[in-house]
Enzyme design. Structure first.
Site, PDB file in Angstrom:
ATOM      1  N   LYS A   1       0.846  -1.200   0.000  1.00  0.00           N
ATOM      2  CA  LYS A   1       0.000   0.000   0.000  1.00  0.00           C
ATOM      3  C   LYS A   1       0.880   1.248   0.000  1.00  0.00           C
ATOM      4  O   LYS A   1       1.477   1.610   0.992  1.00  0.00           O
ATOM      5  CB  LYS A   1      -0.934   0.055   1.212  1.00  0.00           C
ATOM      6  CG  LYS A   1      -2.013   1.119   0.982  1.00  0.00           C
ATOM      7  CD  LYS A   1      -2.616   1.704   2.223  1.00  0.00           C
ATOM      8  CE  LYS A   1      -1.740   2.703   2.913  1.00  0.00           C
ATOM      9  NZ  LYS A   1      -1.510   3.973   2.155  1.00  0.00           N
TER      10      LYS A   1
ATOM     11  N   GLU B   1       9.415   0.619  10.951  1.00  0.00           N
ATOM     12  CA  GLU B   1      10.458   1.632  10.771  1.00  0.00           C
ATOM     13  C   GLU B   1       9.752   2.968  10.940  1.00  0.00           C
ATOM     14  O   GLU B   1       8.972   3.370  10.092  1.00  0.00           O
ATOM     15  CB  GLU B   1      11.101   1.472   9.398  1.00  0.00           C
ATOM     16  CG  GLU B   1      12.485   2.085   9.340  1.00  0.00           C
ATOM     17  CD  GLU B   1      12.447   3.521   8.894  1.00  0.00           C
ATOM     18  OE1 GLU B   1      12.325   4.403   9.788  1.00  0.00           O
ATOM     19  OE2 GLU B   1      12.524   3.773   7.688  1.00  0.00           O
TER      20      GLU B   1
ATOM     21  N   CYS C   1      13.235  10.135   7.611  1.00  0.00           N
ATOM     22  CA  CYS C   1      13.082   9.622   8.977  1.00  0.00           C
ATOM     23  C   CYS C   1      14.384   9.718   9.751  1.00  0.00           C
ATOM     24  O   CYS C   1      14.379   9.914  10.955  1.00  0.00           O
ATOM     25  CB  CYS C   1      12.567   8.198   8.940  1.00  0.00           C
ATOM     26  SG  CYS C   1      13.446   7.170   7.776  1.00  0.00           S
TER      27      CYS C   1
ATOM     28  N   GLU D   1       9.664  15.153  16.105  1.00  0.00           N
ATOM     29  CA  GLU D   1      10.071  15.073  14.708  1.00  0.00           C
ATOM     30  C   GLU D   1       9.328  16.156  13.924  1.00  0.00           C
ATOM     31  O   GLU D   1       8.103  16.208  13.945  1.00  0.00           O
ATOM     32  CB  GLU D   1       9.706  13.681  14.169  1.00  0.00           C
ATOM     33  CG  GLU D   1      10.179  13.433  12.764  1.00  0.00           C
ATOM     34  CD  GLU D   1       9.937  11.996  12.318  1.00  0.00           C
ATOM     35  OE1 GLU D   1       8.868  11.456  12.599  1.00  0.00           O
ATOM     36  OE2 GLU D   1      10.840  11.428  11.680  1.00  0.00           O
TER      37      GLU D   1
HETATM   38  P1  NAD Z   1       1.514   8.081   8.534  1.00  0.00           P
HETATM   39  O1  NAD Z   1       2.230   7.191   9.473  1.00  0.00           O
HETATM   40  O2  NAD Z   1       0.098   8.423   8.836  1.00  0.00           O
HETATM   41  O3  NAD Z   1       1.544   7.464   7.060  1.00  0.00           O
HETATM   42  C1  NAD Z   1       2.451   6.481   6.616  1.00  0.00           C
HETATM   43  C2  NAD Z   1       1.693   5.405   5.869  1.00  0.00           C
HETATM   44  O4  NAD Z   1       0.805   4.739   6.747  1.00  0.00           O
HETATM   45  C3  NAD Z   1       0.830   5.914   4.727  1.00  0.00           C
HETATM   46  O5  NAD Z   1       0.860   4.969   3.688  1.00  0.00           O
HETATM   47  C4  NAD Z   1      -0.553   5.944   5.359  1.00  0.00           C
HETATM   48  O6  NAD Z   1      -1.583   5.835   4.418  1.00  0.00           O
HETATM   49  C5  NAD Z   1      -0.518   4.732   6.238  1.00  0.00           C
HETATM   50  N1  NAD Z   1      -1.445   4.732   7.370  1.00  0.00           N
HETATM   51  C6  NAD Z   1      -1.986   5.798   8.012  1.00  0.00           C
HETATM   52  N2  NAD Z   1      -2.757   5.384   9.030  1.00  0.00           N
HETATM   53  C7  NAD Z   1      -2.713   4.033   9.041  1.00  0.00           C
HETATM   54  C8  NAD Z   1      -3.292   3.031   9.871  1.00  0.00           C
HETATM   55  N3  NAD Z   1      -4.059   3.341  10.902  1.00  0.00           N
HETATM   56  N4  NAD Z   1      -3.002   1.738   9.617  1.00  0.00           N
HETATM   57  C9  NAD Z   1      -2.184   1.411   8.597  1.00  0.00           C
HETATM   58  N5  NAD Z   1      -1.627   2.318   7.772  1.00  0.00           N
HETATM   59  C10 NAD Z   1      -1.874   3.614   7.984  1.00  0.00           C
HETATM   60  O7  NAD Z   1       2.379   9.399   8.383  1.00  0.00           O
HETATM   61  P2  NAD Z   1       1.873  10.842   7.876  1.00  0.00           P
HETATM   62  O8  NAD Z   1       0.570  11.216   8.507  1.00  0.00           O
HETATM   63  O9  NAD Z   1       1.960  10.852   6.413  1.00  0.00           O
HETATM   64  O10 NAD Z   1       3.004  11.746   8.490  1.00  0.00           O
HETATM   65  C11 NAD Z   1       2.934  12.109   9.869  1.00  0.00           C
HETATM   66  C12 NAD Z   1       4.295  12.179  10.474  1.00  0.00           C
HETATM   67  O11 NAD Z   1       4.870  10.879  10.457  1.00  0.00           O
HETATM   68  C13 NAD Z   1       5.294  13.029   9.741  1.00  0.00           C
HETATM   69  O12 NAD Z   1       5.215  14.361  10.108  1.00  0.00           O
HETATM   70  C14 NAD Z   1       6.589  12.404  10.160  1.00  0.00           C
HETATM   71  O13 NAD Z   1       6.961  12.914  11.410  1.00  0.00           O
HETATM   72  C15 NAD Z   1       6.243  10.942  10.307  1.00  0.00           C
HETATM   73  N6  NAD Z   1       6.640  10.151   9.115  1.00  0.00           N
HETATM   74  C16 NAD Z   1       7.715   9.340   9.219  1.00  0.00           C
HETATM   75  C17 NAD Z   1       8.121   8.606   8.122  1.00  0.00           C
HETATM   76  C18 NAD Z   1       9.318   7.727   8.148  1.00  0.00           C
HETATM   77  O14 NAD Z   1       9.936   7.506   7.121  1.00  0.00           O
HETATM   78  N7  NAD Z   1       9.655   7.143   9.279  1.00  0.00           N
HETATM   79  C19 NAD Z   1       7.422   8.680   6.926  1.00  0.00           C
HETATM   80  C20 NAD Z   1       6.277   9.492   6.849  1.00  0.00           C
HETATM   81  C21 NAD Z   1       5.919  10.217   7.961  1.00  0.00           C
END
Ligand code: NAD
Ligand code: MN
Length: 486
Positions: free
Chosen positions: A192, A265, A299, A396
């Protein structure tokens, strides 16, 4: 006027625009879900536009999968798994090699689409994201017939069907990190992609078709958190997730007691430590690379800059001079250093945290630059006078913002660096090898760079401690999470 005061030559110049041509990119108007080897219409999903964050214009229409679509993708992966796992490793390797070669063949197109859909500078998608994605498939293709060597000679079997949820900061590269080891180990997958950046994953679906990968081995279901949550709760055998710590915790709770495999991760607040004996000019370049690469949407970004007090003024002065040369703007321009912020939501998060830094008393400086009228942008920013308890030193930000703290002794540097609920990465800048090793051993971080930052290689394991998650991706260590070892 004395002769020495006379400026010798003053050349004022600016870069000419150098836009990457996107003429040859052939995107479809609309993409279905990639299930069972074909692009199919949704059962209960819906069509949405994928937006270019630099223009706020749609790039192409995609489909967000619903729960029934996720179930169909998992069923397709399940149907394909036994035959895929039964292939000799060298046969699976051929397919994985083909995917790697096809990524290389289509690298120019993939780089442009990555920049269009996600806002990152073309220089980075062209030189980092896409080549590294190909390199990951090459690397794991090589492992497919040597799995036992990767797990200490023990018997290893694939997990079965794996669900993989990736973020928007490195869309194709994270898909590669997840799919390459999964396939090499004999698993089938449902991937996904993130809601704002599904397009290169869908092109990867086309590449799987071109590679004649058996139907159902890779399935790609774009969507938002609802789709991700459905995948986590579906009949898969393992989940691999990269994203926020909050969602990571939700996934861990959802999987509790189900006897499934899980790797997480998550986020970070990584310390980049500059000692007084460091080569300062190189360190400044490394600091810039550490925090402004990919708009700071990384990250492992070096977002907490810890400088030894004796050189703090020199380093921040040189850093500020260097920052002012950063070119912010059109991601498709080959001279752009800092592109668009990935989404309006992410821009809001960055702005809120930066505002908190000002409110809490840190000193903010953002570079002067002409930001485009449309799209989402944030000027590279440095905070000094930061206290360890400030939100900008703890949370972060995931944007082009660096928080500077200082230390006097090595012991204080280590203590401050480890004073975080995260533990993903760290950087150490020093001329002394013995000091670098001593400090590295004392840091609670998964990846530690010495006199460099944000260097990635498919042979090196990547992953974190504490709230940065667990499990490793990359290298031989990256096989483990995709195998049941007995
Ligand atoms: P997120 O964790 O919501 O999204 C990451 C992925 O998870 C996306 O594909 C999203 O659709 C999916 N997702 C969201 N809710 C989910 C759930 N309940 N169950 C399964 N999958 C789900 O991150 P975001 O809202 O895009 O960003 C928020 C913060 O997260 C950012 O500001 C940053 O601090 C952090 N972030 C970290 C990384 C990393 O590489 N570690 C990547 C993106 C964001
Ligand atoms: Mn997009």
């Amino acid at each position: 006027m004395a002769a020495t005061d006379t400026p010798r030559t003053r050349i004022t110049w600016d870069y000419a625009p150098a836009p990457e041509s996107s003429d040859h990119v052939r995107l479809r108007d609309t993409y279905g879900l990639f299930i069972g080897g074909a692009f199919v219409d949704p059962r209960d999903g819906q069509r949405v536009a994928s937006i270019n964050p630099a223009t706020e214009e749609p790039v192409a229409e995609v489909t967000f999968g619903g729960a029934e679509d996720v179930a169909a993708a998992v069923a397709a992966a399940r149907a394909a798994q036994a035959r895929w796992a039964a292939l000799p490793g060298r046969e699976r390797a051929k397919y994985v090699f083909r995917i790697a070669r096809l990524i290389q063949e289509r690298s120019r197109e993939l780089a442009i689409v990555e920049s269009l859909d996600g806002g990152k500078p073309i220089r980075e998608s062209r030189d980092v994201d896409i080549p590294l994605a190909a390199a990951h498939f090459f690397h794991y293709a090589g492992w497919a017939d040597k799995l036992r060597y990767g797990v200490g000679g023990r018997d290893a079997a694939p997990y079965g069907v794996v669900g993989q949820v990736v973020p928007w900061n490195f869309p194709l590269l994270m898909a590669a990190w997840k799919l390459a080891p999964a396939l090499a180990c004999g698993n089938t997958a449902v991937l996904k992609p993130a809601e704002t950046t599904p397009l290169t994953a869908l092109l990867l679906g086309e590449i799987c078709q071109e590679a004649e990968l058996p139907d159902g081995v890779v399935n790609i279901v774009p969507g938002d958190g609802t789709t991700g949550a459905a995948l986590v709760r579906s009949e898969v055998d393992k989940i691999a997730f990269t994203g926020s710590t909050a969602v990571g915790k939700d996934i861990q709770a959802a999987l509790a007691g189900r006897g499934m495999g899980l790797t997480l991760e998550l986020g970070g607040k990584s310390a980049n430590l500059v000692f007084e004996d460091a080569a300062i000019d190189q360190a400044v370049e490394g600091i810039v690379q550490g925090i402004f690469f990919n708009q700071g949407h990384v990250c492992c970004a070096g977002s907490r800059l810890l400088i030894q007090e004796s050189v703090a003024e020199e380093v921040t002065g040189k850093l500020w001079d260097r920052m002012r040369l950063l070119r912010v703007g059109d991601p498709l321009d080959k001279n752009t250093d800092v592109g668009a912020i990935n989404s309006a939501e992410q821009l809001e998060r960055i702005e809120a945290l930066v505002e908190s830094g000002v409110q809490e008393g840190a000193v903010r400086r953002s570079i002067a630059c002409d930001l485009p009228e449309r799209g989402w942008w944030f000027a590279p920013t440095i905070f000094t006078e930061v206290a360890p308890a400030h939100r900008i030193a703890v949370e972060e930000i995931f944007g082009p913002v660096v928080s500077v703290l200082t230390f006097r002794t090595q012991a204080e540097a280590i203590e401050k660096a480890n004073n975080s609920r995260y533990g993903l990465a760290a950087g150490i800048w020093t001329d002394k090898g013995s000091k670098a090793f001593e400090v590295a051993r004392a840091l609670k971080a998964g990846v530690i760079w010495q006199n460099t930052y944000n260097k990635f290689d498919p042979t090196a394991a990547f992953g974190g401690y504490k709230e940065s998650g667990f499990g490793r991706e990359g290298g031989a260590a990256g096989l483990r999470p995709y195998l049941r070892v007995s």
